[in-house]
Design an enzyme around this catalytic site. Structure first.
Site, short mmCIF file in Angstrom:
data_model
loop_
_atom_site.label_atom_id
_atom_site.label_comp_id
_atom_site.label_asym_id
_atom_site.label_seq_id
_atom_site.Cartn_x
_atom_site.Cartn_y
_atom_site.Cartn_z
N GLN A 1 0.83 -1.20 0.00
CA GLN A 1 0.00 0.00 0.00
C GLN A 1 0.86 1.26 0.00
O GLN A 1 0.34 2.36 -0.11
CB GLN A 1 -0.91 0.02 1.24
CG GLN A 1 -1.97 -1.07 1.24
CD GLN A 1 -2.88 -1.04 2.45
OE1 GLN A 1 -3.09 -2.07 3.08
NE2 GLN A 1 -3.42 0.11 2.80
N ARG B 1 -8.84 -0.41 7.82
CA ARG B 1 -9.82 0.48 7.20
C ARG B 1 -10.15 1.63 8.15
O ARG B 1 -11.31 1.88 8.48
CB ARG B 1 -11.07 -0.31 6.82
CG ARG B 1 -11.78 0.37 5.66
CD ARG B 1 -12.76 -0.48 4.95
NE ARG B 1 -13.37 0.34 3.90
CZ ARG B 1 -14.09 -0.12 2.92
NH1 ARG B 1 -14.32 -1.41 2.81
NH2 ARG B 1 -14.60 0.68 2.02
N CYS B 2 -9.11 2.29 8.60
CA CYS B 2 -9.24 3.24 9.69
C CYS B 2 -8.01 4.11 9.70
O CYS B 2 -6.94 3.68 9.34
CB CYS B 2 -9.37 2.44 10.98
SG CYS B 2 -8.75 3.20 12.46
N GLU C 1 -13.02 5.10 4.84
CA GLU C 1 -13.02 4.45 6.15
C GLU C 1 -14.15 4.91 7.05
O GLU C 1 -14.42 4.27 8.07
CB GLU C 1 -11.66 4.69 6.81
CG GLU C 1 -10.55 4.05 5.98
CD GLU C 1 -9.17 4.51 6.34
OE1 GLU C 1 -9.04 5.59 6.93
OE2 GLU C 1 -8.22 3.79 6.02
#
Lengths: 161, 789
Positions: B225, B372-373, B742
């Protein structure tokens, strides 16, 4: 051992071990990378292909040798280029994919579902795809895509407009 | 509204922004022609398999590879001793700790990597790995952070400080908060455990490492990522110059924070190719992924709210015990060991607040990724939204009314929170009102009262959360010292088509479409003529990657400002073509025209052609730029989520009847993509609320190592979502966008859980931890004396 796999109407003579799973034979021996691997317990479904035109199979649950004598359809055999299958078109148009990893298998499961049930309810679709995981979409647009494709496939003339 | 946003001219129809343009990346994915790391095959490539520890804590007395080396096709087996020769047996973590690549003299958690086997085929490598004999001497296991806190068994014998305590991190005014709580008319305590979870992108982590011994260049095809950050890390730990390292992050099958860390498997594969001189592939199995990838959450939190009898909050205190596993490998910006957890005051105007986090080592998998945060924001949001509901119940107030009473008001922005953040913008009341209206809140409460009278169980859960994303401004945010700006390069070709490159890396977010939309809007070009490329460190400008909802806040800004810089140059070219001075040119209706004379105009495409064929005198030919954007502040997306559940009192089954999600992520680039991301995040929130949890026993045995036991929801479980938006543009972002991917994962878990508690509250239930299984609800009902039939 040497076996012959019939994939997307083409014969592939491949040399595999007896223990080779169908998904690895497709990916590594036939060079068809559309079926993916996402787990080791046949849970995620990203390796789904279609057997004999209508049976969805997680290709990690089947040995390559067991697939001999069957017609195997993978995403690569469904459609491509300017001739996308209504399901491929619908997944794009309804935003039924994000990272794309589950997509080929999701489309193949949907294809098999529509062979059995050309006019599925939302509940039928959600049950029918419950062997395929997706982590990106929350499934809502996948359901819409299958509904669109089902309608297109029932009325191919209209869909062409 | 700032001038920057006005520049978008929202009053008129946009050309590319705000449109649900179908995704340009889809064509290859629907045809099975994406290229993920496992799809890459190179000549002479070897496969790697890893030997894992069956023990959570043990000394290694010996490793015997003799039998394994006899397996046909096996080329080499490496252990920590071999890595030590390259100084690669330990690597630094992002959190300033270090972690073993392969176990040295001991293993610290079950499934820890002990040896790596290289063989001609995947099967040979796996066969041989099973024949590696490791002699273990089990040690006492500490699998619980509260047990670790006692320091009876010290886990990290390699560290100078003989304690399991990693850090205490605190923010706010402890004394003032304690005083305010002591003086509060009403005090409400709320405990909440946010379970350890695994982000579980469907594509496991993978690498193809390729050292070209002739050129000395190391190429790593990596599920990354953050390719640039990873290149810098690889260079720092191997000593290979960055110019000789190329990281290619091809199509990524989901990330969700899981693909931010550097994992031991990557290092072993890289070491393998360096030593053996041939490419090495490693693809984690799902079991490896579940057991050795960085976990997320695992926060034991307790909040206390002080309030007046009328329901006005006066103070907030949140304390947390965090389980970090065997090494502190949490993925946070350097200055923030507990991430952005201090957003825990949420959407509410607390006059004073204090929070502290104490982290401990345990014999569990290391990690602490932001699943996801944006760095512990999920935990913070969950805590405050749960506590607000509890406080409302304690005050005998409706939870909606209680929230209205305490929202930060629209006029208070920019708002300085008691824990040090400057919220950029927001309109909490409006967003909440839209959600309440859409769900039909008052009617639902009436229905609930009627149902309760009949003994039926129905609940309504609210979460009105605020996020903090887009890390971040370089004055505060860095990773390993590298400031968290992001870069974009825009090159306009002579015929007006464009290639755009960015330091971010899409893993499903749709950057190939949305980045093109930003540039198309700014330059008046067609989206179809703009190619977006990310993930190759040889070509992309530096940037810290895609996670923490940072892509649009950072690279999105770089794209817009880069495009505007190009427009400035194009304006000079337009003046040259129209034979006037640049001062006489205006940008109107996506064209350069002589001021007030629409008939005398040229397009960006005309200027691009001229830039190569007829450049403006005195100007550099060509039309391209690289822009590095350092955001002045973070962005603060917010939302109002309402969940309605029905509970079967016989079985304990929770049925999510409705879920309304109204998000405010500022300016929207592509509504279809925003909605898609919200759907996905709400589903992941559902997964955490009802299904997902990593479970260990007291001996540190990982009890759910694959998807038969770690439950991922299917289309059949996930409910339907009703989504919507309000738009409060960020005042400081070039296009007013805030990031959205998110918000739903951050905001939704509390809505699901609050709905269940709201449903069960007549039976005296005020506590239930995620994941809410049927058994938990069933037991609560039976304990409360509710008859099954």
């Amino acid at each position: 051992m040497e076996i012959t796999l019939n994939v997307n109407g083409q014969e592939h003579k491949v040399d595999v071990e007896p223990r080779t799973l169908l998904v690895y034979a497709l990916r590594e021996n036939c060079g068809l990378k559309g079926a993916h691997v996402g787990c080791d317990s046949s849970s995620c479904g990203v390796c789904t292909v279609v057997l004999d035109g209508k049976i969805p199979v997680k290709s990690c649950t089947m040995f390559a040798v067991q697939a001999e004598g069957h017609e195997i359809t993978t995403i690569e055999g469904l459609g491509g280029g300017a001739n996308l299958h209504p399901l491929q078109k619908a997944f794009h148009e309804q935003h039924g994919l994000q990272c794309g990893y589950c997509t080929p298998a999701m489309i193949m499961s949907s294809y098999a579902l529509l062979q059995h049930n050309p006019d599925p309810s939302e509940d039928d679709i959600r049950r029918g795809l419950s062997g395929n995981l997706c982590r990106c979409t929350g499934y809502m647009n996948i359901v819409k895509a299958v509904q669109q494709a089902a309608a297109d496939m029932r009325q191919p003339a209209e869909a062409a407009d | 509204m700032s001038d920057q946003i006005k520049d978008l001219n929202p009053a008129k129809e946009c050309r590319a922004m705000g449109k649900s343009i179908k995704r340009r990346e889809d064509a290859r994915f629907v045809q099975g022609r994406g290229t993920y790391v496992d799809d890459i095959e190179l000549p002479k490539m070897l496969h790697m398999a890893i030997v894992h520890s069956p023990y959570a804590h043990a000394l290694i007395k010996g490793i015997d590879t003799a039998e394994a080396l006899k397996v046909p096709g096996v080329k080499a087996i490496i252990t920590a001793k071999d890595l030590a020769g390259f100084n690669l047996d330990w690597i630094p973590t992002l959190a300033g700790d270090k972690q073993m690549v392969l176990a040295t003299d001991r293993v610290m958690y079950q499934y820890q990597e002990v040896a790596a086997v290289f063989a001609e085929t995947r099967a040979q490598a796996v066969d041989a790995a099973q024949l590696v004999e490791v002699d273990y001497e089990p040690l006492e296991v500490v699998a619980d952070p509260f047990k670790a806190r006692e320091d009876k068994v010290i886990l990290r014998t390699d560290r100078e400080k003989k304690t399991n305590h990693i850090f205490n991190w605190n923010v706010g005014d402890r004394e003032a908060t304690d005083k305010a709580l002591a003086e509060a008319e009403v005090r409400v305590k709320q405990k909440a455990y946010y379970p350890r979870v695994h982000a579980s992108p469907l594509e496991p982590c993978a690498i193809v490492a390729d050292m070209n011994t002739a050129t000395g260049r190391l190429t790593l095809y990596l599920t990354s990522q953050a390719p640039h950050a990873h290149r810098t890390v690889v260079s720092l730990v191997t000593g290979i110059p960055e110019s000789n390292i190329r990281i290619v992050s091809p199509d990524i099958g989901g990330g969700f924070g899981n693909k931010v860390p550097v994992y031991p498997g990557y290092v072993c594969a890289a070491a393998g190719t360096i030593v053996l001189g041939v490419p090495v592939k490693w693809v984690a199995t799902r079991t490896e992924s579940m057991t050795t990838d960085s976990f997320a959450r695992d926060f034991h939190m307790e909040a206390e709210i002080g309030a007046t009898k009328e329901g006005k909050v006066t103070a907030l205190k949140v304390t947390t015990v965090a389980d970090h596993g065997a090494f502190d490998a949490a993925a946070d910006p350097s200055k923030y060991p507990a991430g952005l957890f201090s957003i825990c005051t949420g959407s509410y105007d607390f006059p004073t607040a204090f929070t502290e986090v104490d982290a401990y080592y345990t014999n569990k998998t290391p990690g602490g990724v932001a699943y996801r945060c944006s760095f512990r924001v999920t935990e913070a949001s969950y805590m405050i939204e749960r506590a607000m509901d509890t406080a409302a119940r304690e005050l005998n107030m409706d939870p909606a009314e209680f929230r209205f009473k305490n929202f930060i008001q629209k006029e208070q922005f920019p708002y300085n929170s008691p824990l040090g953040w400057t919220y950029d913008s927001g309109d909490y009341e409006t967003t909440f009102k839209v959600a309440l209206e859409k769900v039909g809140y008052e009617e639902l409460r009436k229905e609930q009262a009627e149902k309760r009278a009949k003994g039926e169980i129905m609940g309504i859960g609210i979460s009105t959360f605020t996020e903090i994303v887009g890390a971040g401004p370089s004055k505060d945010f860095d990773i390993l010292g590298i400031k968290m700006f992001d870069g974009a390069e825009i090159r306009i070709h002579p015929t007006g088509s464009v290639i755009v490159r960015a330091g971010t890396k899409s893993q499903g977010q749709g950057h190939e479409t949305t980045w093109a939309q930003i540039v198309a809007e700014e330059l008046g070009l067609d989206v179809d003529k703009i190619l977006v490329e990310e993930g190759d460190t040889d070509t992309a400008p530096y940037g810290l990657g895609t996670y923490a909802s940072r892509s649009t806040p950072t690279a999105g800004g770089a794209l817009a400002l880069g495009a505007r810089r190009i427009r400035e140059k194009a304006k000079r070219i337009a003046a040259h073509l129209l034979e006037v001075s640049a001062d006489d040119i205006e940008w109107e209706d996506y064209k350069f025209q002589i001021k007030g004379v629409p008939s005398k105009s040229v397009t960006t495409q005309d200027c691009a052609f001229a830039a190569y064929t007829n450049p403006a005198p005195g100007d550099e030919p060509g039309l391209e730029t690289t822009y590095y954007y350092d955001p002045p502040n973070l962005t603060f997306p917010h939302g109002a989520y309402i969940c309605v559940v029905d509970i079967d009192k016989s079985t304990g089954e929770v049925k999510v009847r409705r879920f309304v999600a109204i998000d405010d992520c500022g300016t929207i680039i592509n509504p279809m993509i925003v909605e898609g991301q919200v759907h996905g995040g709400l589903a992941e929130g559902f997964a955490m609320a009802f299904m997902q949890e990593i479970v260990y026993d007291e001996e540190g045995n990982h009890l759910n190592t694959n998807y038969t036991d770690y439950l991922i929801p299917t289309a059949y479980e996930v409910p339907k979502f009703e989504t919507g938006n309000t738009v409060t543009p960020s005042p400081h972002h070039p296009i007013g966008a805030k990031g959205v991917g998110e918000s739903p994962t951050v905001g939704s878990p509390a809505a699901y859980v609050n709905a269940v508690i709201d449903a069960l509250s007549p039976y005296g239930v005020s506590e239930i931890d995620m994941p809410i299984s049927r058994e938990k609800v069933f037991s609560k009902l039976r304990a409360a004396g509710v008859e099954a039939f």
